[in-house]
Design a protein around this motif. Sequence first.
Motif, PDB file in Angstrom:
ATOM      1  N   GLU A  76      33.019  36.740  30.218  1.00  0.00           N
ATOM      2  CA  GLU A  76      34.296  37.332  30.620  1.00  0.00           C
ATOM      3  C   GLU A  76      34.652  36.932  32.046  1.00  0.00           C
ATOM      4  N   ALA A  77      35.946  36.861  32.337  1.00  0.00           N
ATOM      5  CA  ALA A  77      36.415  36.602  33.702  1.00  0.00           C
ATOM      6  C   ALA A  77      36.319  37.893  34.501  1.00  0.00           C
ATOM      7  N   VAL A  78      35.531  37.863  35.568  1.00  0.00           N
ATOM      8  CA  VAL A  78      35.304  39.056  36.397  1.00  0.00           C
ATOM      9  C   VAL A  78      35.369  38.626  37.851  1.00  0.00           C
ATOM     10  N   GLY A  79      36.044  39.411  38.680  1.00  0.00           N
ATOM     11  CA  GLY A  79      36.134  39.034  40.084  1.00  0.00           C
ATOM     12  C   GLY A  79      36.767  40.106  40.947  1.00  0.00           C
ATOM     13  N   ARG A  80      37.542  39.646  41.933  1.00  0.00           N
ATOM     14  CA  ARG A  80      38.125  40.553  42.927  1.00  0.00           C
ATOM     15  C   ARG A  80      39.083  41.553  42.302  1.00  0.00           C
ATOM     16  N   THR A  81      39.880  41.115  41.347  1.00  0.00           N
ATOM     17  CA  THR A  81      40.870  42.014  40.737  1.00  0.00           C
ATOM     18  C   THR A  81      40.205  43.223  40.098  1.00  0.00           C
ATOM     19  N   GLU A  82      39.045  43.009  39.480  1.00  0.00           N
ATOM     20  CA  GLU A  82      38.342  44.096  38.805  1.00  0.00           C
ATOM     21  C   GLU A  82      37.671  45.063  39.778  1.00  0.00           C
ATOM     22  N   MET A  83      37.701  44.732  41.066  1.00  0.00           N
ATOM     23  CA  MET A  83      37.134  45.622  42.084  1.00  0.00           C
ATOM     24  C   MET A  83      38.145  46.663  42.568  1.00  0.00           C
ATOM     25  N   ASP A  84      39.420  46.449  42.298  1.00  0.00           N
ATOM     26  CA  ASP A  84      40.449  47.369  42.789  1.00  0.00           C
ATOM     27  C   ASP A  84      40.205  48.782  42.268  1.00  0.00           C
ATOM     28  N   ASP A  85      40.239  49.746  43.187  1.00  0.00           N
ATOM     29  CA  ASP A  85      40.121  51.168  42.864  1.00  0.00           C
ATOM     30  C   ASP A  85      38.758  51.534  42.273  1.00  0.00           C
ATOM     31  N   LYS A  86      37.763  50.673  42.464  1.00  0.00           N
ATOM     32  CA  LYS A  86      36.402  50.986  42.053  1.00  0.00           C
ATOM     33  C   LYS A  86      35.464  50.747  43.227  1.00  0.00           C
ATOM     34  N   ILE A  87      34.342  51.438  43.208  1.00  0.00           N
ATOM     35  CA  ILE A  87      33.274  51.134  44.152  1.00  0.00           C
ATOM     36  C   ILE A  87      32.398  50.064  43.511  1.00  0.00           C
ATOM     37  N   THR A  88      32.170  48.971  44.247  1.00  0.00           N
ATOM     38  CA  THR A  88      31.389  47.856  43.712  1.00  0.00           C
ATOM     39  C   THR A  88      30.186  47.607  44.614  1.00  0.00           C
ATOM     40  N   ILE A 109      31.036  48.116  48.584  1.00  0.00           N
ATOM     41  CA  ILE A 109      32.455  47.780  48.747  1.00  0.00           C
ATOM     42  C   ILE A 109      33.297  48.917  48.184  1.00  0.00           C
ATOM     43  N   ASP A 110      34.279  49.372  48.956  1.00  0.00           N
ATOM     44  CA  ASP A 110      35.129  50.461  48.461  1.00  0.00           C
ATOM     45  C   ASP A 110      36.274  49.923  47.604  1.00  0.00           C
ATOM     46  N   GLY A 111      37.099  50.821  47.095  1.00  0.00           N
ATOM     47  CA  GLY A 111      38.172  50.448  46.182  1.00  0.00           C
ATOM     48  C   GLY A 111      39.290  49.654  46.809  1.00  0.00           C
ATOM     49  N   GLN A 112      39.277  49.536  48.143  1.00  0.00           N
ATOM     50  CA  GLN A 112      40.258  48.705  48.842  1.00  0.00           C
ATOM     51  C   GLN A 112      39.716  47.316  49.167  1.00  0.00           C
ATOM     52  N   GLY A 113      38.454  47.087  48.844  1.00  0.00           N
ATOM     53  CA  GLY A 113      37.847  45.793  49.137  1.00  0.00           C
ATOM     54  C   GLY A 113      37.248  45.690  50.519  1.00  0.00           C
ATOM     55  N   ARG A 114      36.968  46.827  51.159  1.00  0.00           N
ATOM     56  CA  ARG A 114      36.353  46.830  52.486  1.00  0.00           C
ATOM     57  C   ARG A 114      34.841  47.002  52.361  1.00  0.00           C
ATOM     58  N   ILE A 115      34.092  46.361  53.240  1.00  0.00           N
ATOM     59  CA  ILE A 115      32.641  46.515  53.268  1.00  0.00           C
ATOM     60  C   ILE A 115      32.302  47.838  53.952  1.00  0.00           C
ATOM     61  N   ARG A 116      31.493  48.661  53.270  1.00  0.00           N
ATOM     62  CA  ARG A 116      31.153  49.978  53.802  1.00  0.00           C
ATOM     63  C   ARG A 116      29.680  50.122  54.127  1.00  0.00           C
ATOM     64  N   GLN A 127      30.621  50.065  39.757  1.00  0.00           N
ATOM     65  CA  GLN A 127      30.152  48.902  39.024  1.00  0.00           C
ATOM     66  C   GLN A 127      29.275  48.038  39.923  1.00  0.00           C
ATOM     67  N   ILE A 128      28.558  47.089  39.322  1.00  0.00           N
ATOM     68  CA  ILE A 128      27.619  46.230  40.040  1.00  0.00           C
ATOM     69  C   ILE A 128      27.938  44.776  39.745  1.00  0.00           C
ATOM     70  N   TYR A 129      27.948  43.934  40.800  1.00  0.00           N
ATOM     71  CA  TYR A 129      28.065  42.486  40.647  1.00  0.00           C
ATOM     72  C   TYR A 129      26.775  41.855  41.195  1.00  0.00           C
ATOM     73  N   SER A 130      26.071  41.104  40.375  1.00  0.00           N
ATOM     74  CA  SER A 130      24.955  40.274  40.835  1.00  0.00           C
ATOM     75  C   SER A 130      25.389  38.825  40.668  1.00  0.00           C
ATOM     76  N   ILE A 131      25.550  38.116  41.783  1.00  0.00           N
ATOM     77  CA  ILE A 131      26.156  36.780  41.779  1.00  0.00           C
ATOM     78  C   ILE A 131      25.066  35.736  42.011  1.00  0.00           C
ATOM     79  N   SER A 132      24.968  34.767  41.114  1.00  0.00           N
ATOM     80  CA  SER A 132      23.927  33.753  41.220  1.00  0.00           C
ATOM     81  C   SER A 132      24.282  32.706  42.269  1.00  0.00           C
ATOM     82  N   ILE A 133      23.292  32.370  43.115  1.00  0.00           N
ATOM     83  CA  ILE A 133      23.477  31.296  44.091  1.00  0.00           C
ATOM     84  C   ILE A 133      22.895  29.975  43.574  1.00  0.00           C
ATOM     85  N   ASP A 134      22.443  29.971  42.319  1.00  0.00           N
ATOM     86  CA  ASP A 134      21.954  28.745  41.673  1.00  0.00           C
ATOM     87  C   ASP A 134      22.713  28.542  40.361  1.00  0.00           C
TER      88      ASP A 134
END
Length: 221
Positions: free
Chosen positions: A71-83, A188-195, A117-124
């Motif tokens: 599935e396509a998952v990214g910044r848009t899916e972070m809106d209004d959620k804690i990630t 990350i808060d629902g506005q996309g700021r690092i907390r 929600q949780i994002y684990s992003i691969s660097i490989d």
Amino acid sequence: MKPLRVIQFMVLLCILMIPVLIIVFLRAFGSNTYEIPIYFEDGVDNAYAECPVSDQQHYIPEFTFTSHLGEAVGRTEMDDKITIVDFFFTSCPSICPAMSDEMTRVQDAFRDEEGVQIYSISIDPEYDQPEVLAEYAERHEARPGKWHFLHGEKDEVYELAKCGFILPTIDGMGEPDDFVHSDKFVLIDGQGRIRGYYSGTTREQVDELILETKILLNGSK
């Protein structure tokens, strides 16, 4: 009024005043003052000498990757959620297994909370294709829609790590022992700021992450 009656009246009045005094005290001094910091309010000053300089509030930039479920998952899916975000790779011989075990604890803490929600992003990404990530996700009992393992183009992943999440990341060119990445979980808060940043290999710091996530859920700005 007889002295005994006066004493009884005063005792009764004091008893009746106790709840009032408690309410006044709590209103004056009992408010929650636990503050969750907002990082980079004045911008990021050339992080790692590779990123644009800014003097404005830093937000996570736009990106779209592919999840282990295709599935396509990214910044848009972070809106209004804690990630909660970390960077890892499945063949990591050092800190990643401990990080993934701790992230499993985080998932369990918010298993029924749709706002986290949780994002684990691969660097490989050359090795960690979606099917590899899917096997890894299954081993860690990742819940669909809750914990996303993400695959993206290498250049985009490294730019996002360094300039978006402000984390050091070095390409190992396919050699597991040569990759360099942070052990931090990023809140990350629902506005996309690092907390917050928390060591994903330290149980006490992960406990702090869980606590501060709950505080954000309950209305802290």
